[in-house]
Motif scaffolding. Structure first.
Motif, PDB file in Angstrom:
ATOM      1  N   UNK A   1      -3.801   3.296  -1.663  1.00 38.03           N
ATOM      2  CA  UNK A   1      -4.076   2.414  -2.795  1.00 38.03           C
ATOM      3  C   UNK A   1      -3.128   1.223  -2.751  1.00 38.03           C
ATOM      4  N   UNK A   2      -3.579   0.132  -3.332  1.00 38.17           N
ATOM      5  CA  UNK A   2      -2.680  -1.000  -3.536  1.00 38.17           C
ATOM      6  C   UNK A   2      -1.763  -0.673  -4.706  1.00 38.17           C
ATOM      7  N   UNK A   3      -0.469  -0.705  -4.461  1.00 39.95           N
ATOM      8  CA  UNK A   3       0.529  -0.453  -5.507  1.00 39.95           C
ATOM      9  C   UNK A   3       1.445  -1.677  -5.510  1.00 39.95           C
ATOM     10  N   UNK A   4       1.128  -2.616  -6.378  1.00 44.49           N
ATOM     11  CA  UNK A   4       1.728  -3.953  -6.310  1.00 44.49           C
ATOM     12  C   UNK A   4       2.723  -4.136  -7.452  1.00 44.49           C
ATOM     13  N   UNK A   5       3.995  -4.217  -7.095  1.00 46.88           N
ATOM     14  CA  UNK A   5       5.041  -4.489  -8.082  1.00 46.88           C
ATOM     15  C   UNK A   5       5.050  -5.985  -8.393  1.00 46.88           C
TER      16      UNK A   5
ATOM     17  N   UNK B   1       2.133   6.673 -15.047  1.00 43.35           N
ATOM     18  CA  UNK B   1       3.404   7.339 -15.331  1.00 43.35           C
ATOM     19  C   UNK B   1       4.260   7.530 -14.085  1.00 43.35           C
ATOM     20  N   UNK B   2       3.818   7.027 -12.959  1.00 42.33           N
ATOM     21  CA  UNK B   2       4.467   7.190 -11.659  1.00 42.33           C
ATOM     22  C   UNK B   2       5.938   6.781 -11.681  1.00 42.33           C
ATOM     23  N   UNK B   3       6.750   7.517 -10.916  1.00 39.18           N
ATOM     24  CA  UNK B   3       8.118   7.098 -10.618  1.00 39.18           C
ATOM     25  C   UNK B   3       8.305   7.164  -9.104  1.00 39.18           C
ATOM     26  N   UNK B   4       9.339   6.521  -8.602  1.00 37.00           N
ATOM     27  CA  UNK B   4       9.598   6.518  -7.163  1.00 37.00           C
ATOM     28  C   UNK B   4      10.386   7.737  -6.709  1.00 37.00           C
ATOM     29  N   UNK B   5      10.612   8.691  -7.596  1.00 41.92           N
ATOM     30  CA  UNK B   5      11.365   9.886  -7.240  1.00 41.92           C
ATOM     31  C   UNK B   5      10.437  10.979  -6.696  1.00 41.92           C
ATOM     32  N   UNK B   6      10.992  12.161  -6.453  1.00 41.67           N
ATOM     33  CA  UNK B   6      10.217  13.276  -5.935  1.00 41.67           C
ATOM     34  C   UNK B   6       9.160  13.696  -6.951  1.00 41.67           C
ATOM     35  N   UNK B   7       7.928  13.904  -6.479  1.00 45.31           N
ATOM     36  CA  UNK B   7       6.838  14.319  -7.359  1.00 45.31           C
ATOM     37  C   UNK B   7       6.131  15.552  -6.821  1.00 45.31           C
ATOM     38  N   UNK B   8       5.368  16.205  -7.684  1.00 49.57           N
ATOM     39  CA  UNK B   8       4.579  17.363  -7.283  1.00 49.57           C
ATOM     40  C   UNK B   8       3.117  17.112  -7.626  1.00 49.57           C
TER      41      UNK B   8
ATOM     42  N   UNK C   1       4.117   7.626  -1.940  1.00 52.40           N
ATOM     43  CA  UNK C   1       2.876   8.255  -2.374  1.00 52.40           C
ATOM     44  C   UNK C   1       2.644   8.014  -3.873  1.00 52.40           C
ATOM     45  N   UNK C   2       1.374   7.908  -4.252  1.00 55.18           N
ATOM     46  CA  UNK C   2       0.964   7.806  -5.655  1.00 55.18           C
ATOM     47  C   UNK C   2      -0.008   8.947  -5.935  1.00 55.18           C
ATOM     48  N   UNK C   3       0.242   9.718  -6.983  1.00 55.68           N
ATOM     49  CA  UNK C   3      -0.612  10.853  -7.322  1.00 55.68           C
ATOM     50  C   UNK C   3      -1.815  10.359  -8.122  1.00 55.68           C
ATOM     51  N   UNK C   4      -3.016  10.718  -7.683  1.00 53.61           N
ATOM     52  CA  UNK C   4      -4.255  10.244  -8.296  1.00 53.61           C
ATOM     53  C   UNK C   4      -4.566  11.006  -9.573  1.00 53.61           C
ATOM     54  N   UNK C   5      -5.448  10.435 -10.386  1.00 56.29           N
ATOM     55  CA  UNK C   5      -5.802  11.066 -11.660  1.00 56.29           C
ATOM     56  C   UNK C   5      -6.761  12.240 -11.495  1.00 56.29           C
TER      57      UNK C   5
ATOM     58  N   UNK D   1       0.822  -1.210   0.000  1.00 45.47           N
ATOM     59  CA  UNK D   1       0.000   0.000   0.000  1.00 45.47           C
ATOM     60  C   UNK D   1       0.855   1.259   0.000  1.00 45.47           C
ATOM     61  N   UNK D   2       0.337   2.283  -0.689  1.00 49.73           N
ATOM     62  CA  UNK D   2       0.941   3.617  -0.666  1.00 49.73           C
ATOM     63  C   UNK D   2      -0.166   4.644  -0.501  1.00 49.73           C
ATOM     64  N   UNK D   3       0.195   5.800   0.008  1.00 44.05           N
ATOM     65  CA  UNK D   3      -0.796   6.854   0.145  1.00 44.05           C
ATOM     66  C   UNK D   3      -1.171   7.371  -1.238  1.00 44.05           C
ATOM     67  N   UNK D   4      -2.474   7.560  -1.438  1.00 44.45           N
ATOM     68  CA  UNK D   4      -3.038   7.939  -2.734  1.00 44.45           C
ATOM     69  C   UNK D   4      -3.510   9.383  -2.630  1.00 44.45           C
ATOM     70  N   UNK D   5      -2.914  10.285  -3.390  1.00 45.17           N
ATOM     71  CA  UNK D   5      -3.123  11.718  -3.193  1.00 45.17           C
ATOM     72  C   UNK D   5      -3.710  12.352  -4.443  1.00 45.17           C
ATOM     73  N   UNK D   6      -4.945  12.850  -4.334  1.00 46.88           N
ATOM     74  CA  UNK D   6      -5.565  13.607  -5.410  1.00 46.88           C
ATOM     75  C   UNK D   6      -5.739  15.058  -5.015  1.00 46.88           C
ATOM     76  N   UNK D   7      -6.508  15.809  -5.799  1.00 48.01           N
ATOM     77  CA  UNK D   7      -6.692  17.236  -5.548  1.00 48.01           C
ATOM     78  C   UNK D   7      -7.325  17.494  -4.183  1.00 48.01           C
ATOM     79  N   UNK D   8      -8.471  16.890  -3.931  1.00 51.05           N
ATOM     80  CA  UNK D   8      -9.165  17.110  -2.655  1.00 51.05           C
ATOM     81  C   UNK D   8      -8.354  16.580  -1.489  1.00 51.05           C
ATOM     82  N   UNK D   9      -7.706  15.436  -1.671  1.00 49.27           N
ATOM     83  CA  UNK D   9      -6.916  14.843  -0.593  1.00 49.27           C
ATOM     84  C   UNK D   9      -5.842  15.814  -0.116  1.00 49.27           C
ATOM     85  N   UNK D  10      -5.120  16.389  -1.088  1.00 53.30           N
ATOM     86  CA  UNK D  10      -4.008  17.253  -0.704  1.00 53.30           C
ATOM     87  C   UNK D  10      -4.493  18.576  -0.130  1.00 53.30           C
ATOM     88  N   UNK D  11      -5.466  19.213  -0.779  1.00 50.88           N
ATOM     89  CA  UNK D  11      -5.941  20.522  -0.321  1.00 50.88           C
ATOM     90  C   UNK D  11      -6.579  20.425   1.059  1.00 50.88           C
ATOM     91  N   UNK D  12      -7.355  19.361   1.308  1.00 48.45           N
ATOM     92  CA  UNK D  12      -8.110  19.243   2.555  1.00 48.45           C
ATOM     93  C   UNK D  12      -7.423  18.373   3.610  1.00 48.45           C
TER      94      UNK D  12
END
Length: 260
Positions: free
Chosen positions: A136-140, A186-193, A216-220, A119-130
């Protein structure tokens, strides 16, 4: 799309009133934002721009209702600068089966502590602002056998497989046999915004967030910069960028609708 056609015919904005909230006497008012435009068949010596109860005489009024320029910002599929590329967030197409609420996450890791790494934290617009937390399950591929041996995860993946197989969408069909993966990642394990796509017009700057791709995984529901730099972050957070957004960004009601 509209304004090049208007200008190609020799038309110009003669007067305009910047955006204002429409109102009437109804109990439940519609959330409608209006502008008023007057189009002339040729250029005039002076134009009138109304805003906040004041009238301003200007040489011309542009399509963004700012004085002095008829410049139109055109769409581009590639960057016109040396900054990092902005992309979409990661799209699950999972019927909600790969996403967990904060409470569901806590229960899952309590029952299956050996599967916390799925599991990783799943971050979308509302998640981050609020300040909300989802996961989410992020399974390699290396963790797939661990996931399939867990009864709850295996059941969730089976529901994802069936949903995608029965979907009318080609993208979902193409990923039916890999239900442990997002259909667009398109996720990578590096720093994201995290770049919110919708946010309040009351904000004085864009609320963008730095996240670690390893946790963290950035949501669509957001746009994203992967492999980001602090220069990217500082420009997105700047007052100069906010002035640009205020002038040219899309709107939903009165709020901003941002795109790359």
């Amino acid at each position: 799309m509209l304004w090049p056609l208007i200008y190609d015919q020799g038309n110009h904005i003669q007067f305009a009133h910047t955006s204002f909230t429409w109102s009437n006497l109804a109990t439940h008012k519609a959330a409608v934002t209006c502008i008023i435009l007057g189009i002339s068949a040729g250029p005039q010596e002076t134009c009138t721009l109304f805003s906040d109860g004041k009238a301003q005489q200007v040489s011309c009024i542009g399509p963004y209702l700012v004085p002095g320029s008829n410049t139109i910002v055109k769409k581009s599929n590639s960057p016109i600068h040396s900054l990092s590329r902005m992309d979409y967030g990661n799209k699950p197409t999972d019927g909600g089966n790969l996403i967990l609420s904060d409470a569901e996450y806590e229960l899952f890791v309590s029952n299956y502590p050996d599967c916390r790494g799925l599991l990783r934290q799943y971050v979308g617009s509302r998640d981050y602002i609020n300040g909300m937390r989802r996961f989410c399950f992020w399974i390699e591929e290396a963790s797939l056998s661990l996931a399939l041996n867990n009864p709850e995860v295996a059941e969730r993946l089976d529901m994802v497989r069936r949903l995608r197989a029965e979907s009318r969408g080609q993208q979902a069909n193409d990923h039916a046999e890999t239900p442990h993966r997002f259909v667009f990642a398109p996720h990578t394990d590096n720093l994201g915004i995290v770049v919110p796509r919708h946010f309040s017009a009351d904000r004085t700057h864009m609320t963008v967030g730095l996240v670690k791709g390893s946790t963290h995984v950035i949501a669509d529901s957001a746009t994203a910069i992967y492999d980001a730099t602090l220069v990217d972050f500082s420009i997105l957070s700047s007052a100069l960028h906010m002035a640009w957004v205020d002038a040219v960004a899309g709107r939903i009601k009165y709020d901003y609708r941002y795109s790359s």
